[in-house]
Design a protein around this motif. Sequence first.
Motif, PDB file in Angstrom:
ATOM      1  N   PHE A  82      30.143  24.636  23.935  1.00 36.65           N
ATOM      2  CA  PHE A  82      29.242  25.163  23.120  1.00 36.65           C
ATOM      3  C   PHE A  82      27.807  25.177  23.228  1.00 36.65           C
ATOM      4  O   PHE A  82      26.949  26.083  22.838  1.00 36.65           O
ATOM      5  N   GLY A  83      27.417  23.978  24.025  1.00 32.85           N
ATOM      6  CA  GLY A  83      25.952  24.032  24.048  1.00 32.85           C
ATOM      7  C   GLY A  83      25.214  23.253  22.962  1.00 32.85           C
ATOM      8  O   GLY A  83      25.971  22.868  22.210  1.00 32.85           O
ATOM      9  N   ASP A  84      24.018  23.131  23.105  1.00 33.24           N
ATOM     10  CA  ASP A  84      23.362  22.146  21.956  1.00 33.24           C
ATOM     11  C   ASP A  84      22.860  23.086  20.867  1.00 33.24           C
ATOM     12  O   ASP A  84      22.270  22.452  19.778  1.00 33.24           O
ATOM     13  N   VAL A  85      22.703  24.281  21.070  1.00 35.72           N
ATOM     14  CA  VAL A  85      22.320  25.184  20.151  1.00 35.72           C
ATOM     15  C   VAL A  85      23.136  25.432  18.935  1.00 35.72           C
ATOM     16  O   VAL A  85      24.443  25.869  19.076  1.00 35.72           O
ATOM     17  N   GLU A  86      22.766  25.289  17.624  1.00 36.02           N
ATOM     18  CA  GLU A  86      23.708  25.269  16.121  1.00 36.02           C
ATOM     19  C   GLU A  86      23.394  26.964  15.915  1.00 36.02           C
ATOM     20  O   GLU A  86      22.406  27.345  15.678  1.00 36.02           O
ATOM     21  N   PRO A  87      24.510  27.333  15.452  1.00 36.48           N
ATOM     22  CA  PRO A  87      24.407  28.802  14.918  1.00 36.48           C
ATOM     23  C   PRO A  87      23.763  28.740  13.559  1.00 36.48           C
ATOM     24  O   PRO A  87      23.879  27.813  12.983  1.00 36.48           O
ATOM     25  N   ALA A  88      23.008  29.536  13.222  1.00 37.72           N
ATOM     26  CA  ALA A  88      22.243  29.770  12.035  1.00 37.72           C
ATOM     27  C   ALA A  88      23.450  29.990  10.844  1.00 37.72           C
ATOM     28  O   ALA A  88      24.296  30.448  11.258  1.00 37.72           O
ATOM     29  N   ALA A  89      23.224  29.773   9.649  1.00 37.85           N
ATOM     30  CA  ALA A  89      24.034  29.542   8.600  1.00 37.85           C
ATOM     31  C   ALA A  89      24.467  31.134   8.142  1.00 37.85           C
ATOM     32  O   ALA A  89      25.705  31.322   7.822  1.00 37.85           O
ATOM     33  N   ASP A  90      23.513  31.871   8.298  1.00 36.84           N
ATOM     34  CA  ASP A  90      23.972  33.451   8.167  1.00 36.84           C
ATOM     35  C   ASP A  90      24.728  34.077   9.190  1.00 36.84           C
ATOM     36  O   ASP A  90      25.497  34.822   8.799  1.00 36.84           O
ATOM     37  N   LEU A 125      28.414  32.350  20.611  1.00 35.24           N
ATOM     38  CA  LEU A 125      27.218  33.162  20.497  1.00 35.24           C
ATOM     39  C   LEU A 125      26.136  32.339  20.515  1.00 35.24           C
ATOM     40  O   LEU A 125      25.106  32.951  21.415  1.00 35.24           O
ATOM     41  N   ALA A 126      26.091  31.215  19.833  1.00 33.11           N
ATOM     42  CA  ALA A 126      24.665  30.621  19.903  1.00 33.11           C
ATOM     43  C   ALA A 126      24.513  29.952  21.344  1.00 33.11           C
ATOM     44  O   ALA A 126      23.165  30.018  21.837  1.00 33.11           O
ATOM     45  N   ALA A 127      25.448  29.760  22.108  1.00 32.73           N
ATOM     46  CA  ALA A 127      25.211  29.260  23.448  1.00 32.73           C
ATOM     47  C   ALA A 127      24.657  30.285  24.265  1.00 32.73           C
ATOM     48  O   ALA A 127      23.854  30.013  25.431  1.00 32.73           O
ATOM     49  N   HIS A 128      24.844  31.544  23.909  1.00 31.79           N
ATOM     50  CA  HIS A 128      24.198  32.495  24.638  1.00 31.79           C
ATOM     51  C   HIS A 128      23.008  33.202  23.917  1.00 31.79           C
ATOM     52  O   HIS A 128      22.641  34.377  24.359  1.00 31.79           O
TER      53      HIS A 128
END
Length: 500
Positions: free
Chosen positions: A429-437, A452-455
């Motif tokens: 998934f990587g280090d990026v967190e997806p936003a709540a929305d 999606l966040a990883a991309h």
Amino acid sequence: MDTKEILQVVDVVSNEKGVSKEVIFEAIEAALAAATRKVGGEHMDVRVAIDRHSGSYETFRRWTVVDDEADEFDPEQQFTLSGAQRDHPGVAVGDVIEEPLPAVPFGRIASQMAKQVIVQKVRDAEREKIVETYTPRIGHMLVGQVKRLDRGNLIVDLGGNVDALLTRDEMIARENIRIGDRVCALLADARIEQRGPQLFLTRRAPKLMMELFRREVPEVADGIVEVIACARDPGVRAKIAVRSYDPRIDPIGACVGMHGTRVQAVSNELAGERVDIVLFDVNPAQFVLNSLSPAKVVSITMDEESHTMDVAVAEDQLSIAIGRGGQNVRLASELTGWELNLMTEEQASQKQEAEIGTLRQMFVDKLDLDQSVADILVQEGFTSVEEVAFVPAAELLAIEEFDEDLVQELRSRAQNLLLTQEISREEEFGDVEPAADLLEVEGMSRRLAYRLAAHGIVTREDLADQAVPDLLDIDGFDETLAGQLIMAARSAWFTDGAQA
């Protein structure tokens, strides 16, 4: 129609039909208004108000105030705002202006119309009263007499001038019911219909048999014996589960009755339907064993997660357990609420060996164990690496073949494997967190959001800006899923635009 006639009509009709006087007054008001329109003009909006004590009445013509620029305007029933304010200062759009009308003489046609309106209103009130009276009795047994046949359906007289409908689909197949026969049925529904009966019966519901046993068995009616559940193949065979709250009373014997009289009475009422009476047990396995009678069960394996049971029987008992057309096992499954998989002892043994082999190989592959150690874990009931990692060490030490060093090594390997899997997922998934929305987008799962966040697609807005081909290179997405998620993300655009 003078004032005395009005009060007399209200009293007579209310007493004869059992309908409240207010309903009759409203019916007469509607009838007088209809007759007034017949004389003065069909498009008039007329209101009649009857004094409930004296019987005198007044007639008013009504207009609704509408905006001057209204798209549609009916001068027979509407006033424009500017025109209405000339004679009635302070009125607003939507207000109603009334002007009294002189009482017009009613001729023969107008009087006949008034009578028809009253009759229809009374009939509607009677239908509403029937539905209101019988709605609390939905799910209860009713007894009536067959009044007539209507294209294969039965009209059943319940007494009190109340009819119910028993359709062909809700009758027991091949039963022979004639006009004049007494019939027991369960009230399935009560609703207002324009024509015909408002009450709908069924003779196929399992609860009907439970109600019949309540009628035939005093111990059931008194609450000493309870009919817990029922499963039916209407007209052919049924199973009921019973229990006793008095240890001195045998629930099966109470339901069977002396020389089988009680159960035979129920069977005769349902076109000879054969009834198996089963002893209820709080232990699901024992309950299933009882419900499969007369077949003799060798072993039962429960799977609580899938709510299924593997039931093993001897080779010569398999056909008995299944029953004709699978009837016995199907009814047992409906009665107990468990999905039952019947098999022979040999089939059960083969299935168990296959499951043991799968578990053994899983432990060997994932924890790098000898087959002998894996066999011991399977024999002790371990089915996953998580159980080995997190079960208290004391439970593993209680196994005779395990010492402290082996237990520590097993737990260490299992925990390391789980940690490696978790790290692998984080790397995926990587280090990026997806936003709540983004997580709140309809149809979005947590795993998809992290992918999606990883991309670089972190927010709902980011996803809404994408095209379907942009997502097809991301693992887990196809054209359908990508299109659905993008449109769900864009739905906020349309909502915001509508609010603006």
